[in-house]
Design a protein around this motif. Structure first.
Motif, PDB file in Angstrom:
ATOM      1  N   ASN A 157       1.006  -1.401   0.062  1.00 37.54           N
ATOM      2  CA  ASN A 157      -0.090  -0.061  -0.392  1.00 37.54           C
ATOM      3  C   ASN A 157       1.052   1.015  -0.319  1.00 37.54           C
ATOM      4  OD1 ASN A 157       0.843   0.550   2.595  1.00 37.54           O
ATOM      5  ND2 ASN A 157      -0.710  -1.603   3.623  1.00 37.54           N
ATOM      6  N   VAL A 158      -0.006   2.592  -0.366  1.00 36.20           N
ATOM      7  CA  VAL A 158       1.078   3.594  -0.398  1.00 36.20           C
ATOM      8  C   VAL A 158       1.994   3.810   1.201  1.00 36.20           C
ATOM      9  CG1 VAL A 158       0.838   5.868  -0.220  1.00 36.20           C
ATOM     10  CG2 VAL A 158      -0.715   4.418  -1.865  1.00 36.20           C
ATOM     11  N   ALA A 159       1.645   2.992   2.288  1.00 36.45           N
ATOM     12  CA  ALA A 159       1.910   4.432   3.974  1.00 36.45           C
ATOM     13  C   ALA A 159       3.517   3.003   3.145  1.00 36.45           C
ATOM     14  CB  ALA A 159       0.816   3.656   4.423  1.00 36.45           C
ATOM     15  N   GLU A 160       2.559   1.905   3.551  1.00 42.60           N
ATOM     16  CA  GLU A 160       4.676   1.276   2.946  1.00 42.60           C
ATOM     17  C   GLU A 160       5.518   1.125   2.418  1.00 42.60           C
ATOM     18  OE1 GLU A 160       3.110  -2.774   2.791  1.00 42.60           O
ATOM     19  OE2 GLU A 160       1.937  -2.583   4.726  1.00 42.60           O
ATOM     20  N   LEU A 161       4.683   1.728   0.658  1.00 48.92           N
ATOM     21  CA  LEU A 161       5.895   2.520  -0.114  1.00 48.92           C
ATOM     22  C   LEU A 161       6.766   3.589   0.621  1.00 48.92           C
ATOM     23  CD1 LEU A 161       7.195   1.592  -2.520  1.00 48.92           C
ATOM     24  CD2 LEU A 161       5.468   3.924  -3.757  1.00 48.92           C
ATOM     25  N   ILE A 162       6.006   4.811   1.324  1.00 51.35           N
ATOM     26  CA  ILE A 162       6.682   5.486   1.565  1.00 51.35           C
ATOM     27  C   ILE A 162       7.356   5.498   2.851  1.00 51.35           C
ATOM     28  CG2 ILE A 162       6.337   7.997   3.386  1.00 51.35           C
ATOM     29  CD1 ILE A 162       3.556   7.967   1.591  1.00 51.35           C
ATOM     30  N   ALA A 163       7.169   4.310   3.717  1.00 48.88           N
ATOM     31  CA  ALA A 163       7.715   4.024   5.146  1.00 48.88           C
ATOM     32  C   ALA A 163       8.965   3.336   4.029  1.00 48.88           C
ATOM     33  CB  ALA A 163       6.923   3.002   5.674  1.00 48.88           C
ATOM     34  N   GLN A 216      -5.495   7.151   0.348  1.00 50.07           N
ATOM     35  CA  GLN A 216      -4.411   6.535   2.157  1.00 50.07           C
ATOM     36  C   GLN A 216      -3.517   7.850   2.684  1.00 50.07           C
ATOM     37  OE1 GLN A 216      -2.592   2.365   0.252  1.00 50.07           O
ATOM     38  NE2 GLN A 216      -3.490   3.729  -2.249  1.00 50.07           N
ATOM     39  N   GLY A 217      -4.423   8.734   2.611  1.00 51.19           N
ATOM     40  CA  GLY A 217      -2.770   9.507   2.962  1.00 51.19           C
ATOM     41  C   GLY A 217      -2.565  10.599   2.672  1.00 51.19           C
ATOM     42  N   LEU A 218      -2.593  10.523   1.338  1.00 58.05           N
ATOM     43  CA  LEU A 218      -2.023  12.015   0.094  1.00 58.05           C
ATOM     44  C   LEU A 218      -3.200  13.123   0.064  1.00 58.05           C
ATOM     45  CD1 LEU A 218       0.516   9.865  -1.671  1.00 58.05           C
ATOM     46  CD2 LEU A 218       1.437  11.170   0.627  1.00 58.05           C
ATOM     47  N   THR A 219      -3.268  13.186   1.049  1.00 54.30           N
ATOM     48  CA  THR A 219      -5.358  13.967   0.502  1.00 54.30           C
ATOM     49  C   THR A 219      -5.151  15.067  -0.234  1.00 54.30           C
ATOM     50  OG1 THR A 219      -5.540  13.803   3.175  1.00 54.30           O
ATOM     51  CG2 THR A 219      -7.166  16.102   2.168  1.00 54.30           C
ATOM     52  N   GLY A 220      -6.085  15.173  -1.543  1.00 50.93           N
ATOM     53  CA  GLY A 220      -5.965  16.032  -2.124  1.00 50.93           C
ATOM     54  C   GLY A 220      -4.959  15.572  -3.720  1.00 50.93           C
ATOM     55  N   PHE A 221      -4.264  14.346  -3.448  1.00 47.62           N
ATOM     56  CA  PHE A 221      -3.349  14.006  -4.839  1.00 47.62           C
ATOM     57  C   PHE A 221      -4.443  13.621  -5.967  1.00 47.62           C
ATOM     58  CE2 PHE A 221      -0.901  11.705  -7.548  1.00 47.62           C
ATOM     59  CZ  PHE A 221       0.243  11.597  -6.996  1.00 47.62           C
ATOM     60  N   GLU A 222      -4.141  14.446  -7.150  1.00 47.24           N
ATOM     61  CA  GLU A 222      -4.843  14.133  -7.996  1.00 47.24           C
ATOM     62  C   GLU A 222      -3.968  14.184  -9.066  1.00 47.24           C
ATOM     63  OE1 GLU A 222      -9.034  15.386  -9.889  1.00 47.24           O
ATOM     64  OE2 GLU A 222      -8.223  16.651  -9.306  1.00 47.24           O
TER      65      GLU A 222
END
Length: 329
Positions: free
Chosen positions: A144-150, A247-253
């Motif tokens: 998921n995105v959180a794991e990639l960011i970590a 997934q936490g990146l609010t407003g990402f478009e």
């Protein structure tokens, strides 16, 4: 008989002949209702891609009394096709299938762009949006995105993301991801998607943002793992893939979008006729079903909505490009 009557009498036969004389082709075209000859829609990319597909759908379904001919003019990130239309006569017989690259990104990347993205075009129809999707090679330990960011924060600069080239929609999406997630994925540009995707499938790059229609087959076959969609809402073509925004990146478009433009200063009646017919075609249920099956989200919005969307996109990507220091190759 007065002198004036004598003159009129002598001129009358000549005037009658002039009125009966056939119009020249140019005069006939000028007086005939639009369209009176084939319409050419320029695509600044090779055949087979999403812009080409949409142009051919329009050519197939339009009912303007004249054929629509698709002209592929690939080169310079779509700029060759853009220049062709920007410099065409504004009579409605030359239009283009443009979009995010030619009409919102390229002006901030290429300092010597041979056209103005706004002034040299007339908006006709905002056709569709195509989400990008963040995918990783199956060997990457992130689901998921959180794991990639970590993972990216634990290995600064070591994770790579490939793109079809500098300034493409996947490239600016990747730089937006870096900025919003506070990470540094290293950009690896290729000369087109055809070079980038095999590198991802072979594990030579860790991740990439790819157009959803292009990525769906590899996702469904398990060759890559999808982590998130770049649109604000989930795609009807892949409803099981969550958005980056949720997934936490609010407003990402960071969607790719496609639209029809004519040359600048298109006559309002011609612009309206083209817009109405294109809107009819791209609102047909069978066309919308076909588009969704290919991973595209139908929009079919008219000139004013397209113009407003274009202004918003130009401002958004200009900031991303400036902050990331993106320069042309």
């Amino acid at each position: 008989m007065t002198f004036s009557r004598q003159v009129l009498g002598l001129l009358a036969p000549a005037l009658s002949l002039a009125l009966l004389a056939p119009l020249s082709p140019a005069q006939a075209q000028a007086t005939a209702p639009f369209p009176s000859q084939p319409i050419h829609i320029v695509v600044g990319f090779p055949p087979g891609g999403v812009p080409d597909t949409l142009a051919r759908i329009l050519a197939e379904k339009a009912n303007l009394g004249q054929p629509i001919v698709v002209d592929n003019k690939p080169g310079a990130g779509g700029n060759l096709g853009g220049e062709t239309v920007a410099k065409a006569k504004p009579d409605g017989y030359t239009v283009m299938m443009g979009g995010i690259a030619t009409h919102s990104i390229n002006g901030s990347i290429y300092p010597n762009l041979p056209f103005d993205m706004v002034k040299d075009f007339s908006p006709i129809l905002w056709v569709a949006a195509t989400p990008n999707v963040l995918v990783v090679h199956p060997s990457v330990p992130a689901h998921n995105v959180a794991e990639l960011i970590a993972l990216a924060k634990a290995q600064p600069g070591q994770l790579t993301y490939g793109t079809p080239g500098i300034g493409t929609s996947p490239h600016v999406a990747g730089e937006m991801f870096n900025a919003m997630a506070g990470v540094k994925l290293t950009h690896v540009p290729y000369r087109g998607r055809a070079q980038a995707v095999p590198e991802l499938l072979g594990g030579h790059i860790a991740t990439m943002f790819d157009n959803l229609p292009s990525a769906l087959p590899a996702i469904r076959e398990g060759k890559v793992r999808a982590l998130g969609i770049t649109s604000l809402k989930r795609s009807a073509s892949a409803p099981d893939i969550p958005t980056l925004a949720e997934q936490g990146l609010t407003g990402f478009e960071a969607d790719s979008w496609l639209a029809i433009f004519g040359p600048g200063k298109l006559p309002p009646d011609v612009q309206a006729k083209l817009a109405a017919e294109a809107q009819r075609v791209f609102s047909l249920p069978d066309v919308q079903a076909r588009m969704r099956a290919l991973g595209m989200e139908p929009i079919a919005a008219g000139p004013s909505q397209l113009a407003a969307h274009q202004r918003s996109e130009i401002a958004k990507w200009a900031k991303v490009i400036r902050d990331a220091g993106i320069k042309p190759e």
